[in-house]
Design a protein around this motif. Structure first.
Motif, short mmCIF file in Angstrom:
data_model
loop_
_atom_site.label_atom_id
_atom_site.label_comp_id
_atom_site.label_asym_id
_atom_site.label_seq_id
_atom_site.Cartn_x
_atom_site.Cartn_y
_atom_site.Cartn_z
N TRP A 16 22.01 -0.14 -1.05
CA TRP A 16 20.95 0.67 -1.67
C TRP A 16 19.82 0.94 -0.67
O TRP A 16 19.26 2.04 -0.63
N ALA A 17 19.47 -0.08 0.11
CA ALA A 17 18.39 0.09 1.10
C ALA A 17 18.76 1.17 2.11
O ALA A 17 17.94 2.04 2.44
N VAL A 18 19.99 1.14 2.60
CA VAL A 18 20.45 2.14 3.56
C VAL A 18 20.52 3.52 2.90
O VAL A 18 20.08 4.54 3.48
N GLY A 19 21.09 3.56 1.69
CA GLY A 19 21.23 4.83 1.00
C GLY A 19 19.89 5.49 0.71
O GLY A 19 19.74 6.71 0.87
N LEU A 20 18.89 4.71 0.30
CA LEU A 20 17.57 5.26 0.01
C LEU A 20 16.89 5.75 1.29
O LEU A 20 16.14 6.73 1.27
N TRP A 21 17.15 5.06 2.41
CA TRP A 21 16.59 5.51 3.69
C TRP A 21 17.15 6.89 4.05
O TRP A 21 16.40 7.80 4.43
N VAL A 22 18.46 7.03 3.94
CA VAL A 22 19.09 8.32 4.26
C VAL A 22 18.61 9.40 3.30
O VAL A 22 18.30 10.53 3.72
N ARG A 61 9.80 6.36 9.89
CA ARG A 61 9.81 5.04 10.54
C ARG A 61 8.40 4.47 10.64
O ARG A 61 8.19 3.26 10.43
N ALA A 62 7.42 5.32 10.94
CA ALA A 62 6.03 4.86 11.04
C ALA A 62 5.52 4.38 9.69
O ALA A 62 4.85 3.35 9.60
N ARG A 63 5.84 5.12 8.63
CA ARG A 63 5.40 4.71 7.30
C ARG A 63 6.10 3.42 6.88
O ARG A 63 5.52 2.60 6.17
N ALA A 64 7.34 3.24 7.30
CA ALA A 64 8.07 2.01 6.98
C ALA A 64 7.39 0.81 7.63
O ALA A 64 7.22 -0.25 7.00
N ALA A 65 6.97 0.96 8.89
CA ALA A 65 6.30 -0.13 9.59
C ALA A 65 4.98 -0.48 8.90
O ALA A 65 4.65 -1.66 8.70
N PHE A 116 12.26 -5.75 1.31
CA PHE A 116 11.35 -4.97 2.14
C PHE A 116 11.86 -3.54 2.33
O PHE A 116 11.16 -2.59 1.97
N PRO A 117 13.06 -3.34 2.88
CA PRO A 117 13.54 -1.96 3.03
C PRO A 117 13.85 -1.30 1.69
O PRO A 117 13.68 -0.08 1.55
N LEU A 118 14.27 -2.08 0.70
CA LEU A 118 14.59 -1.49 -0.60
C LEU A 118 13.33 -0.97 -1.28
O LEU A 118 13.31 0.15 -1.81
N ALA A 119 12.27 -1.77 -1.26
CA ALA A 119 11.01 -1.34 -1.87
C ALA A 119 10.44 -0.14 -1.13
O ALA A 119 9.91 0.79 -1.76
N PHE A 120 10.56 -0.15 0.20
CA PHE A 120 10.05 1.00 0.94
C PHE A 120 10.82 2.26 0.57
O PHE A 120 10.22 3.33 0.39
N GLY A 121 12.13 2.17 0.46
CA GLY A 121 12.93 3.34 0.13
C GLY A 121 12.51 3.98 -1.18
O GLY A 121 12.34 5.20 -1.26
N LEU A 122 12.30 3.15 -2.21
CA LEU A 122 11.88 3.68 -3.51
C LEU A 122 10.47 4.26 -3.44
O LEU A 122 10.19 5.33 -3.97
N THR A 123 9.57 3.54 -2.76
CA THR A 123 8.19 4.00 -2.66
C THR A 123 8.09 5.28 -1.84
O THR A 123 7.36 6.21 -2.21
N ALA A 152 0.84 -1.21 0.00
CA ALA A 152 0.00 0.00 0.00
C ALA A 152 0.87 1.25 0.00
O ALA A 152 1.45 1.60 1.02
N ASP A 153 0.95 1.90 -1.16
CA ASP A 153 1.71 3.15 -1.24
C ASP A 153 0.79 4.37 -1.26
O ASP A 153 1.20 5.47 -0.91
N TRP A 154 -0.47 4.15 -1.66
CA TRP A 154 -1.41 5.27 -1.72
C TRP A 154 -1.66 5.89 -0.35
O TRP A 154 -1.93 7.09 -0.25
N ILE A 155 -1.60 5.08 0.70
CA ILE A 155 -1.84 5.62 2.05
C ILE A 155 -0.81 6.68 2.38
O ILE A 155 -1.14 7.75 2.91
N MET A 156 0.45 6.41 2.06
CA MET A 156 1.50 7.40 2.31
C MET A 156 1.28 8.66 1.49
O MET A 156 1.39 9.78 1.99
N ALA A 157 0.98 8.48 0.21
CA ALA A 157 0.78 9.63 -0.67
C ALA A 157 -0.42 10.46 -0.23
O ALA A 157 -0.36 11.70 -0.23
N ASP A 158 -1.51 9.79 0.13
CA ASP A 158 -2.71 10.51 0.53
C ASP A 158 -2.50 11.35 1.79
O ASP A 158 -3.11 12.41 1.95
#
Length: 265
Positions: A241-247, A104-108, A154-161, A79-85
């Motif tokens: 990449w996962a760490v870099g996208l988080w930062v 961090r909340a959106r990541a969870a 999981f963290p990689l997809a979240f970073g991009l999204t 679910a990425d629309w929740i973050m965007a909305d």
């Protein structure tokens, strides 16, 4: 620290249960993803036949296609629309007053939504395994490292999204952003066609991006197209990449919230 972990766990569970409430999404995702996987299987069987194409034979392509299906189900089913909305409708202003880190909340919540895709992925893989009988991993270690690659998604997809949803601070719509992200991911990950089929210069462009780690990396490890050292190198790059996208997401968010514009009534 324990309180923060408890909050993370609660958000994961809430997001997971929210997604489970719409069971039709499972079957819709299975029908769309499973149908696409079936079409891809038939196409590659006719193209490859009993020969090979850029180092892939019919056995390896069966496994490759199933791995791509699992990756797509995980990444595109979250679910990425929740973050965007939350940005577009102004709820971000309320989030900024809460004693919880927004990223961090959106990541969870994102992890919880990705976990909800598990039934669809399992049903699709079981059906594909029964129908097409793909080969197992090259070695037990390759199978284990493939699982590690999927966990790093999981963290990689979240970073991009997360980065793509932050663009909503400067736009009034999210749909076009989502389509662009999914198109880039599908092409440069190797989901549409393996990167090995592409010209050398285009492969170099793809590997300069995080996208190949969604399909090419786990399939290369699973099929034994890289040795143990190569597999560990790919996993290290995926984690980096996962760490870099988080930062990067943290930096962009800090810039974006300096001026919040609410679109809507």
């Amino acid at each position: 620290m324990s309180h923060s972990i408890a909050v993370d766990r609660a958000l994961v569970v809430i997001s997971f249960k929210r997604r489970l409430a719409y069971k039709s999404h499972w079957f819709f995702g299975l029908a769309i993803g499973g149908g696409s996987m079936l079409i891809a299987m038939v196409m590659w069987q006719n193209l490859i036949g009993s020969g090979t194409l850029s180092g892939y034979d019919w056995d390896s392509m069966r496994a490759y296609t199933i791995i791509g299906f699992v990756a797509a189900t995980m990444v595109f089913g979250a679910a990425d629309w929740i973050m965007a909305d939350r940005i577009l409708d102004g709820h971000i202003a309320v989030d900024l007053t809460k004693p919880v880190d927004f990223q961090r909340a959106r990541a969870a919540e994102y992890v919880g939504s990705m976990l909800s895709t598990f039934p669809t992925a399992v049903m699709g893989v079981v059906a594909a395994w029964l129908l097409f009988q793909p080969p197992g991993p090259a070695t037990p270690l390759a199978g284990l490292l493939t699982v590690v690659s999927f966990l790093l998604m999981f963290p990689l997809a979240f970073g991009l999204t997360y980065l793509s949803t932050l663009v909503c601070f400067w736009t009034k719509r999210y749909l076009g952003i989502m389509w662009l992200r999914e198109a880039l991911l599908s092409f440069f990950s190797g989901l549409m066609i393996p990167l090995a089929f592409m010209p050398g210069w285009l492969q170099a462009v793809a590997w300069a991006l995080p996208f190949p780690h969604f399909t090419t990396t786990p399939s290369a490890i699973y099929l034994g197209r890289v040795d143990t050292a190569g597999a560990l190198g790919l996993l290290a790059a995926e984690a980096a990449w996962a760490v870099g996208l988080w930062v990067l997401g943290w930096l962009v968010f800090r810039t974006a919230v300096k001026k919040v514009t609410v679109h809507g009534g």
